[in-house]
Design a protein around this motif. Structure first.
Motif, PDB file in Angstrom:
ATOM      1  N   TYR A   1       0.863  -1.188   0.000  1.00 45.52           N
ATOM      2  CA  TYR A   1       0.000   0.000   0.000  1.00 45.52           C
ATOM      3  C   TYR A   1       0.892   1.228   0.000  1.00 45.52           C
ATOM      4  O   TYR A   1       1.874   1.306   0.739  1.00 45.52           O
ATOM      5  N   ARG A   2       0.551   2.220  -0.832  1.00 44.37           N
ATOM      6  CA  ARG A   2       1.352   3.443  -0.904  1.00 44.37           C
ATOM      7  C   ARG A   2       0.435   4.649  -1.059  1.00 44.37           C
ATOM      8  O   ARG A   2      -0.547   4.611  -1.816  1.00 44.37           O
ATOM      9  N   ASP A   3       0.791   5.710  -0.339  1.00 41.17           N
ATOM     10  CA  ASP A   3       0.060   6.964  -0.468  1.00 41.17           C
ATOM     11  C   ASP A   3       1.070   8.101  -0.559  1.00 41.17           C
ATOM     12  O   ASP A   3       1.906   8.282   0.337  1.00 41.17           O
ATOM     13  N   ASP A   4       1.025   8.856  -1.652  1.00 37.57           N
ATOM     14  CA  ASP A   4       1.876  10.031  -1.859  1.00 37.57           C
ATOM     15  C   ASP A   4       0.992  11.268  -1.924  1.00 37.57           C
ATOM     16  O   ASP A   4       0.004  11.290  -2.668  1.00 37.57           O
ATOM     17  N   THR A   5       1.355  12.278  -1.148  1.00 41.12           N
ATOM     18  CA  THR A   5       0.602  13.534  -1.164  1.00 41.12           C
ATOM     19  C   THR A   5       1.577  14.700  -1.157  1.00 41.12           C
ATOM     20  O   THR A   5       2.467  14.766  -0.294  1.00 41.12           O
ATOM     21  N   ASP A   6       1.395  15.609  -2.100  1.00 33.45           N
ATOM     22  CA  ASP A   6       2.226  16.828  -2.194  1.00 33.45           C
ATOM     23  C   ASP A   6       1.284  18.023  -2.096  1.00 33.45           C
ATOM     24  O   ASP A   6       0.473  18.267  -2.996  1.00 33.45           O
ATOM     25  N   LEU A   7       1.401  18.756  -0.992  1.00 36.87           N
ATOM     26  CA  LEU A   7       0.503  19.873  -0.719  1.00 36.87           C
ATOM     27  C   LEU A   7       1.295  21.178  -0.743  1.00 36.87           C
ATOM     28  O   LEU A   7       2.280  21.336  -0.027  1.00 36.87           O
ATOM     29  N   ILE A   8       0.856  22.106  -1.587  1.00 39.28           N
ATOM     30  CA  ILE A   8       1.503  23.422  -1.705  1.00 39.28           C
ATOM     31  C   ILE A   8       0.521  24.499  -1.227  1.00 39.28           C
ATOM     32  O   ILE A   8      -0.628  24.530  -1.672  1.00 39.28           O
ATOM     33  N   TYR A   9       0.994  25.365  -0.307  1.00 35.89           N
ATOM     34  CA  TYR A   9       0.114  26.408   0.222  1.00 35.89           C
ATOM     35  C   TYR A   9       0.985  27.590   0.664  1.00 35.89           C
ATOM     36  O   TYR A   9       2.219  27.480   0.791  1.00 35.89           O
ATOM     37  N   ASP A  10       0.338  28.713   0.921  1.00 30.40           N
ATOM     38  CA  ASP A  10       1.031  29.953   1.296  1.00 30.40           C
ATOM     39  C   ASP A  10       0.783  30.277   2.762  1.00 30.40           C
ATOM     40  O   ASP A  10      -0.341  30.146   3.263  1.00 30.40           O
ATOM     41  N   ILE A  11       1.879  30.692   3.417  1.00 30.85           N
ATOM     42  CA  ILE A  11       1.789  31.214   4.785  1.00 30.85           C
ATOM     43  C   ILE A  11       2.280  32.656   4.732  1.00 30.85           C
ATOM     44  O   ILE A  11       3.475  32.941   4.841  1.00 30.85           O
ATOM     45  N   GLY A  12       1.342  33.585   4.503  1.00 29.71           N
ATOM     46  CA  GLY A  12       1.744  34.966   4.274  1.00 29.71           C
ATOM     47  C   GLY A  12       2.522  35.063   2.972  1.00 29.71           C
ATOM     48  O   GLY A  12       2.032  34.701   1.900  1.00 29.71           O
ATOM     49  N   THR A  13       3.760  35.564   3.081  1.00 26.58           N
ATOM     50  CA  THR A  13       4.603  35.682   1.880  1.00 26.58           C
ATOM     51  C   THR A  13       5.493  34.461   1.684  1.00 26.58           C
ATOM     52  O   THR A  13       6.296  34.406   0.746  1.00 26.58           O
ATOM     53  N   ILE A  14       5.345  33.483   2.571  1.00 28.76           N
ATOM     54  CA  ILE A  14       6.181  32.283   2.492  1.00 28.76           C
ATOM     55  C   ILE A  14       5.385  31.154   1.836  1.00 28.76           C
ATOM     56  O   ILE A  14       4.220  30.912   2.170  1.00 28.76           O
ATOM     57  N   GLN A  15       6.022  30.470   0.915  1.00 30.14           N
ATOM     58  CA  GLN A  15       5.390  29.318   0.252  1.00 30.14           C
ATOM     59  C   GLN A  15       5.867  28.038   0.940  1.00 30.14           C
ATOM     60  O   GLN A  15       7.061  27.832   1.137  1.00 30.14           O
TER      61      GLN A  15
END
Length: 894
Positions: free
Chosen positions: A406-420
């Motif tokens: 079993y394999r699960d890959d998750t790539d989450l991109i989000y912003d924290i103010g001006t920081i990515q």
């Protein structure tokens, strides 16, 4: 005096004393006057007539028993039975003194093997019966039988479900019989047939045989016929939603089941977190299941024994079978390497939905503004070779290998103010079994059968979680990285040697004995590493891999030496007595500190069956079991992670006492009602203490779990009903269980009792089968079960027991297991099509699983949300929706 002695006995001793008193009383029936005789070279026939006349008894015997033989014998006021025993012993003649007569009988023994005429497969549990004496017996796990019959008997009747009843002439010489039965062409392969419905004699069987036709009547997800899905419909069996919780028998844990595959232990018997068993039903020739009245050769488990036997391989001709279901594909081939001497079986099965699952989960994650996928697949490889050296010797080599990934890959991109921020989450679970066995059968005589087995079994489980967080400024420059990696490891391997004997002093008396040796290695543990990375440095994966390798060098080891004795005796036509004992010396060695501990484990099993008339049988049994093996689970939902651990200096073997009272009523093979009532007490059960985090590995030191667990007690009480009926072309089975199961640990729930995670007060199942024609049939399966008890946790986000390496949240809205999820119910139905041509046959199953789309829950939790309060409340994780059932089988060579 007797009353005072009885009042001072313990409960167990009282049971044995009562049974001994009944046995002694029965043995005391009949006349036994004192006899005085003094004869020299006198005709034996005349001596017996004189004794009968002096005591006003009739003498009944066959005139062919004696010719002109003479005897010399002297007795002075000796019991009649002793005198008759001494006089008749040289002539191999038995006697019975009943009411006003002496009945003489001369017996001889017949023995041999019963097999399938088309394939040469030995038939397990086939009935062989002598109508003249009303005596019968069953074949053992290797098709062998032995039976004492009157000297004047001329034929035997042989019967096995799904085969034509055969009349067999008895050979005049003392050679072994080779009886071959022909399959009944009128019997549909997939017909639901009740497991113990062969003859009325079966009412005294000690446990339950699950025939191949049974196992192929209940389907797992996607149309795979499955052993465990069938067992979930039996009384006394509990599981999680759709079987995800595993097999829980009469309030016991999953590790309390002894699962044997061709006589070898299986430590994890499921695929896909419990949706499927690892056993391909099409390859099984026999399955035997018991929840009480255990045989002492099957020891060191508390709750049940499931003994599965793989087909040996066709000795007559080559067959190829190809199967395709919604979930998996399989191909198997069997045939003779040397006709009538050497047979081989090979099979491969693999799930084929992983490309589809990957695509579906990829699209779903994109919808949720993430990148990645989830995927799962499993496979099985089975092999077996056997060779017949002659009537007395047979050699078997079995092999199984299977695994899940079993394999699960998750790539989450989000912003924290001006920081990515970029979070990469990776979860990988791999587990599988490897089993092999070399077995030798030897027939010493018509009364003594032996079986020697050398085996190896291994289970590996590895759960790896990887989290990588990358922070960058608005220009893309890296600011900081954080790596977290954890591995959960559970390895167990066992080398075993068994040498067992079956001895048949008489047809109504079966003694089995043997010795077992096991060397077991346990490698349980968890490794965690967190590292903050700056200035573009990378995570030291090599160092982490070295830590895992170093950990695997540290292990617990145990050594077991066991001996058992079992005596099964039909002491009266209406009364059958079983008694068995087992002793195990369990030696546990910790390789880290070199210290050992010895445990002396005693197992006792006994039962009494009373059959006043042919259609009714009453039984009472007692089982005392001990188990030095433990399974630590970090999830309350039957999902990984689990640790296999041995008993040590700090952790004692668990034990149980179980009493069962049963009633069976049968009529004309068309109706059977089974009613069992049981009480089971369990001690020294193992569980993580409240508040403990998952065990971690510091300095590659694996003695972590012993100080983080507590041992407690468990109780289970229940009433089980099962009704089987058939009328013309309609067959059905209804099962109902009313039960309760509780636990108590001093370190949990303030020391108060709490419900077991798989406590289901009410479980009901119904199975109906309607044959429309020889090629077309309908089936319907429905099940209802009370909701499982769980602790209701409060979580500030989605709670995912499968993906989380960490324990559940600490804040709760209920006591321990104080909340019940909704009741479970599900309907499956479909059609079976069966076509047979000259050189091949094909079967088709089409149906619906969860036909009315019931949203059954696997677990629930309470989610809080400060940003969107309207989303707060109880959340439920639902599992299988309505699903199509499809399976197609094509077989060549039948």
């Amino acid at each position: 005096m007797l009353r005072i002695l009885f009042s001072k006995m313990g409960t167990v001793n009282k049971i044995y004393f009562t049974w001994f008193f009944i046995f002694f009383s029965l043995c005391s029936f009949g006349q036994n006057p004192l006899i005085s005789i003094d004869v020299k070279d006198k005709n034996i026939r005349q001596v017996l007539l004189d004794i009968a006349s002096q005591n006003q008894l009739d003498l009944i015997f066959n005139g062919s028993y004696f010719k002109e033989e003479t005897v010399s014998y002297q007795a002075n006021n000796e019991p009649l039975k002793k005198v008759l025993t001494n006089l008749l012993k040289p002539f191999n003649i038995d006697f019975k003194v009943a009411e006003n007569e002496i009945i003489l009988s001369k017996w001889r023994r017949v023995f041999g093997y019963i097999s399938d005429k088309k394939s040469g497969e030995k038939l397990i549990g086939a009935t062989i019966y002598d109508p003249q004496s009303d005596r019968g017996n069953y074949t053992n796990a290797y098709g062998f039988f032995t039976l004492e019959i009157p000297d004047e008997s001329t034929f035997l009747m042989v019967d096995y479900l799904g085969y034509k009843t055969q009349r067999t002439t008895i050979l005049e010489n003392n050679e072994a019989l080779q009886i071959e039965l022909s399959p009944d062409s009128l019997a549909t392969q997939l017909v639901f047939v009740h497991s113990e419905d062969q003859t009325v004699f079966d009412l005294q069987k000690s446990s339950e045989d699950l025939l191949k036709s049974d196992l192929q009547s209940v389907f797992a997800t996607g149309g795979e016929p499955d052993v465990f899905q069938f067992l979930y419909s039996k009384p006394g069996i509990q599981s999680g939603a759709d079987g995800l919780g595993g097999l829980h028998v009469r309030g016991g844990n999953t590790d309390q089941n002894l699962i044997l595959f061709d006589g070898v232990k299986i430590f994890n018997p499921t695929h896909a977190f419990g949706l499927f068993s690892i056993f391909n039903s099409h390859l099984l020739k026999h399955a035997h299941f018991s929840t009480f009245r255990f045989h002492p050769k099957n020891g060191n488990r508390l709750s049940s024994v499931l003994d599965l036997r793989l087909k040996d391989g066709n000795l007559k001709k080559w067959n190829t079978e190809i199967g395709l279901s919604t979930v998996a594909s399989q191909v198997s081939i069997e045939g003779p390497l040397v006709k009538d001497k050497t047979g081989i079986l090979l099979s491969f099965r693999r799930s084929h939905l992983d490309p589809i699952l990957k695509k579906i989960t990829t699209n779903r994650k994109q919808t949720n503004t993430t990148i990645g996928f989830s995927n799962h697949y499993f496979y099985d490889i089975n092999g077996k070779v056997h060779h017949r050296f002659g009537i007395k010797d047979r050699l078997y080599l079995s092999f199984y290998m299977g695994a899940d990934s079993y394999r699960d890959d998750t790539d989450l991109i989000y912003d924290i103010g001006t920081i990515q921020a970029n979070d990469i989450l990776y979860n990988d679970l791999d587990w599988g079994n490897l089993v092999t066995a070399l077995r030798w059968n030897h027939l010493f005589s018509d009364q003594l059968f032996s079986n020697a087995t050398l085996s190896f079994s291994r289970f590996n489980y590895l759960n790896t979680n990887y989290a990588y967080q990358f922070l960058a400024d608005e220009l893309g420059n890296e600011l900081q990285s954080q790596n977290e990696i954890s591995s959960f490891i559970s390895h167990i391997s066992e080398v075993g040697f068994h040498y067992d004997f079956d001895y048949f002093p008489h047809s109504n008396h079966h003694i089995s004995m043997g010795s077992h040796f096991h060397w077991t290695t346990y490698k349980p543990g968890a490794i965690y590493s967190s590292e903050e990375i700056e200035n573009n440095t990378s995570f030291d994966e090599d160092a982490y891999t070295d830590a895992i390798d170093s950990f695997l060098e540290n292990a617990y080891n145990s050594f077991e030496i066991s001996g058992f004795l079992h005596d099964q005796w039909q002491i009266h036509p209406m009364l059958k007595f079983d008694f068995g004992i087992r002793y195990t010396l369990f030696n546990s060695l910790d390789r880290l500190d070199g210290q050992t501990i010895n445990y002396h484990l005693f197992q006792a099993n006994s039962s009494l069956i009373f059959q006043p008339i042919q259609t009714i049988a009453l039984s009472i049994s007692y089982d005392r079991m001990q188990q030095p093996l433990h399974l630590l689970s970090t999830s309350e939902n039957g999902l990984p992670n689990d640790l296999w651990v041995p008993s040590t200096k700090l952790v004692q073997p668990k034990r149980s006492h179980q009493i069962n009272f049963g009633l069976q009523v049968a009529k004309n093979k068309n109706f059977k009602w089974t009613w069992n009532n049981y009480y089971k007490k369990m001690d020294r059960l193992l569980r993580y203490s409240t508040g403990n985090t998952l065990p971690s590995l510091n300095g590659n030191f694996s003695r972590f779990w012993e100080n983080e667990v507590s041992q407690g007690q468990g109780w289970s009480l229940g009433m089980e009903h099962e009704i089987f009926f058939q009328h013309k072309k309609t067959k059905g089975t209804f099962a109902y269980t009313l039960s309760t199961s509780q636990r108590q640990f001093s370190a949990l729930n303030q020391g108060e009792k709490f419900p077991f995670e798989f406590d289901q007060p009410h479980v009901f199942s119904a199975h109906l089968f309607q044959e429309i024609s020889s090629t077309f049939s309908l089936y319907l399966n429905w099940k209802f079960a009370s909701g499982l008890p769980q602790t209701l946790y409060i979580s500030d986000g989605p709670y995912k027991p499968l993906d989380s390496f960490y324990p559940p949240p600490s804040e709760t809205l209920s006591s321990l297991n104080g909340y019940r999820i909704p009741n479970y119910h599900r309907l499956d139905f479909g059609v079976l099509l069966h076509f047979k041509k000259k050189w091949f046959k094909h079967d088709l199953v089409i149906g619906l699983q969860n036909a009315y789309n019931r949203k059954n829950s696997s677990y629930v939790y309470y989610q809080t949300d400060q940003i969107f309060p309207e989303d707060e409340g109880i959340k439920s994780k639902n599992l299988l929706p309505i699903l199509p059932t499809f399976r197609y089988n094509l077989t060549f060579g039948k």
